[in-house]
Design an enzyme around this catalytic site. Structure first.
Site, short mmCIF file in Angstrom:
data_model
loop_
_atom_site.label_atom_id
_atom_site.label_comp_id
_atom_site.label_asym_id
_atom_site.label_seq_id
_atom_site.Cartn_x
_atom_site.Cartn_y
_atom_site.Cartn_z
CD GLU A 116 33.19 50.01 36.03
OE1 GLU A 116 32.06 49.55 35.91
OE2 GLU A 116 33.92 49.79 37.02
CB CYS A 171 42.35 48.45 37.80
SG CYS A 171 41.37 47.07 37.23
CB CYS A 218 33.38 40.00 30.02
SG CYS A 218 34.52 38.59 29.98
CB CYS A 247 32.69 34.62 35.73
SG CYS A 247 34.14 34.18 34.76
CB CYS A 268 31.98 38.64 36.88
SG CYS A 268 32.78 40.01 36.06
N GLY A 323 36.26 42.97 31.08
CA GLY A 323 36.68 42.20 29.91
C GLY A 323 37.72 41.15 30.21
CD GLU A 324 40.37 36.60 29.82
OE1 GLU A 324 39.95 36.43 30.97
OE2 GLU A 324 41.58 36.61 29.54
CB SER A 334 40.34 34.69 37.51
OG SER A 334 40.71 36.05 37.52
CG LEU A 335 42.25 28.28 40.49
CD1 LEU A 335 42.67 27.83 39.11
CD2 LEU A 335 43.27 27.78 41.53
CG HIS A 336 37.53 32.92 40.84
ND1 HIS A 336 38.34 33.69 41.64
CD2 HIS A 336 37.30 33.67 39.73
CE1 HIS A 336 38.61 34.84 41.03
NE2 HIS A 336 37.99 34.85 39.88
CG ASN A 349 33.04 43.98 45.88
OD1 ASN A 349 32.22 44.60 46.56
ND2 ASN A 349 34.20 44.48 45.53
CB CYS A 395 35.87 44.50 37.31
SG CYS A 395 35.40 42.82 36.95
N1 SAH Z 1 38.62 38.69 32.85
C1 SAH Z 1 39.79 38.71 33.65
C2 SAH Z 1 40.13 40.08 34.20
C3 SAH Z 1 38.98 40.92 34.66
S1 SAH Z 1 38.09 40.35 36.08
C4 SAH Z 1 39.68 37.72 34.78
O1 SAH Z 1 38.62 37.17 34.99
O2 SAH Z 1 40.70 37.48 35.41
C5 SAH Z 1 39.18 40.90 37.35
C6 SAH Z 1 39.03 40.17 38.66
O3 SAH Z 1 37.86 40.64 39.36
C7 SAH Z 1 38.90 38.68 38.49
O4 SAH Z 1 39.75 37.97 39.37
C8 SAH Z 1 37.45 38.50 38.81
O5 SAH Z 1 37.22 37.19 39.15
C9 SAH Z 1 37.22 39.52 39.89
N2 SAH Z 1 35.80 39.78 40.19
C10 SAH Z 1 34.78 39.80 39.31
N3 SAH Z 1 33.60 40.01 39.97
C11 SAH Z 1 33.90 40.08 41.28
C12 SAH Z 1 33.11 40.25 42.46
N4 SAH Z 1 31.80 40.39 42.41
N5 SAH Z 1 33.74 40.28 43.66
C13 SAH Z 1 35.09 40.14 43.71
N6 SAH Z 1 35.87 39.99 42.65
C14 SAH Z 1 35.29 39.94 41.43
FE1 SF4 Z 2 34.83 38.15 32.19
FE2 SF4 Z 2 36.74 38.13 34.09
FE3 SF4 Z 2 34.20 38.84 34.68
FE4 SF4 Z 2 34.77 36.30 34.09
S1 SF4 Z 2 35.53 37.48 35.86
S2 SF4 Z 2 33.01 37.47 33.29
S3 SF4 Z 2 36.33 36.52 32.53
S4 SF4 Z 2 35.60 39.92 33.35
#
Ligand code: SAH
Ligand code: SF4
Length: 376
Positions: free
Chosen positions: A96, A117, A124, A128, A131, A181-182, A236-238, A312, A355
């Site tokens: 994407e 983006c 990935c 997480c 995600c 992806g990472e 991406s701290l979360h 999301n 994503c």
């Molecule tokens: N792997 C990298 C970059 C891709 S993810 C990373 O984790 O930073 C890009 C961003 O989208 C990250 O901050 C991720 O935490 C966020 N993201 C993933 N799933 C999501 C969701 N369901 N709702 C909101 N943000 C999300």
């Molecule tokens: Fe991979 Fe980033 Fe999604 Fe975590 S948030 S699974 S590192 S794409």
């Protein structure tokens, strides 16, 4: 899974590597600059388009390189601000690329900030729990040419008639490496792609407008800090404690906060610029005011900006987005602590903007991915 394209991808070449290939085939080295000009300044989509090259050289190019590593298969425009492009690669993998148009405060209404983006992997490996990209696991890393092709496809889509890719790209304010992806797990291919993006002979896009987002690969954050191109970093701290972060991000077991935060600090000190802390708000997981206070402390210490993203919804996962009142209370704690923070009410929810979701849906429809049980 490894995928080696039948031919090298033309968009994976740097000026130097192309020059070497040309010389090895008995061509003049300066042709490399002409070819790059066609690709990135004049936007040729095949060797045939490169009319100031000799016929034999065009034939050699067509024979030697793949010119179409990615083909758009779906183009979803949201009524909102996010457009998604689903691209199919040579092995039928889907990735994407997203275009986000955010209205700019204080500027005329038609003026919006445009952001691209991009994805760096198919799926990935980091898993997480919230995600979509992590749900089906990692399939493979993207090649440099597949990363660069995403910009080319966006330029084509934005305006099929303008002849210059670099000019079209210049209409974008930012590039974020936050798609599927990472990014730091595909480090070398990404750096090469960003070199092509950044180079004067390439797409000439400023490094300071490029943000790389990572889930926290500590050694690679130090490597990134040493790169001569000054990219921005989003972390991406979360979760503001190991306990909370570990629940949703398995990567935290390998690189807990006591290692991650010093790496982020080293990066921002080296660059002298604010990094961004991404924080998805998930109800009853990380949205307590105690987390907000701890996050404020981390952000102040790193002198970082905080980007709050209400979760999301992902099909197949049953995490919940906190109420707007809770979101507001959370951001208020940060503001009261003097932290720069934004609450990004999500963009493009109606087209599965988080994503990896569009691909997941498409692959499920194609039967390439089994539906997952609720909660990963
Ligand atoms: N792997 C990298 C970059 C891709 S993810 C990373 O984790 O930073 C890009 C961003 O989208 C990250 O901050 C991720 O935490 C966020 N993201 C993933 N799933 C999501 C969701 N369901 N709702 C909101 N943000 C999300
Ligand atoms: Fe991979 Fe980033 Fe999604 Fe975590 S948030 S699974 S590192 S794409």
């Amino acid at each position: 899974m490894k995928y080696t394209p039948d031919k090298p991808l033309i968009y994976g070449e740097t000026l130097e590597s192309l020059r070497e290939r040309l010389v090895a085939s008995g061509e003049k080295p300066f042709r490399a600059g002409q070819i790059m000009d066609w690709l990135y300044k004049k936007r040729a989509s095949s060797a045939e388009d490169m009319t100031n090259l000799s016929k034999p050289l065009r034939a050699w190019l067509a024979e030697t390189f793949e010119f179409t590593p990615a083909t758009p298969v779906l183009d979803k425009r949201s009524g909102d601000v996010t457009d998604k492009l689903l691209l199919q690669l040579g092995d039928r993998s889907l990735i994407e690329t997203v275009i986000i148009r955010a209205p700019q405060k204080g500027v005329g209404q038609d003026k919006s900030r445009k952001t691209i983006c991009i994805s760096t992997q198919v799926g990935c490996a980091f898993g997480c729990k919230f995600c979509a990209s992590g749900l089906a696991g990692w399939k493979r890393d993207l090649h440099t040419g597949e990363i660069v092709a995403q910009f080319i496809e966006v330029c084509r889509r934005e305006d099929p008639n303008t002849p210059r890719a670099s000019e079209e790209l210049a209409s974008f304010d930012n590039l974020v490496v936050m798609g599927m992806g990472e990014p730091l797990a595909n480090y070398d291919a990404l750096m090469r792609a960003l070199t092509i993006l950044n180079a004067e002979w390439g797409l000439n896009f400023g490094a300071r407008r490029i943000t790389i987002s990572t889930s926290g690969l500590v050694p690679r954050i130090y490597d990134l800090a040493d790169e001569p191109m000054g990219f921005r970093l989003a972390l991406s701290l979360h979760g503001a404690t190991d306990e909370v972060r570990e629940q949703i991000m398995p990567v935290n077991r390998k690189w807990p906060l006591k290692e991650l935060l010093p790496a982020a600090k080293a990066f921002s000190e080296k660059h002298g610029r604010m990094i961004t802390l991404e924080f998805i708000l998930i109800q009853d997981i990380n949205d307590s005011l105690d987390q907000a206070q701890r996050l404020a402390k981390i952000a102040r210490n790193l002198h970082a900006h905080v980007n709050l993203i209400p979760y999301n919804t992902v099909q197949g996962l049953d995490w919940i987005r906190p109420s707007e009142a809770q979101q507001d209370a959370f951001v208020q704690v940060l503001h009261e602590a003097g932290v720069s923070a934004t609450l990004r009410r999500e963009k493009g929810h109606d087209i599965n903007a988080a994503c990896g979701q569009l691909r997941l849906q498409e692959e499920r429809e194609r039967g390439q991915i089994e539906p997952v049980p609720a909660k990963g």
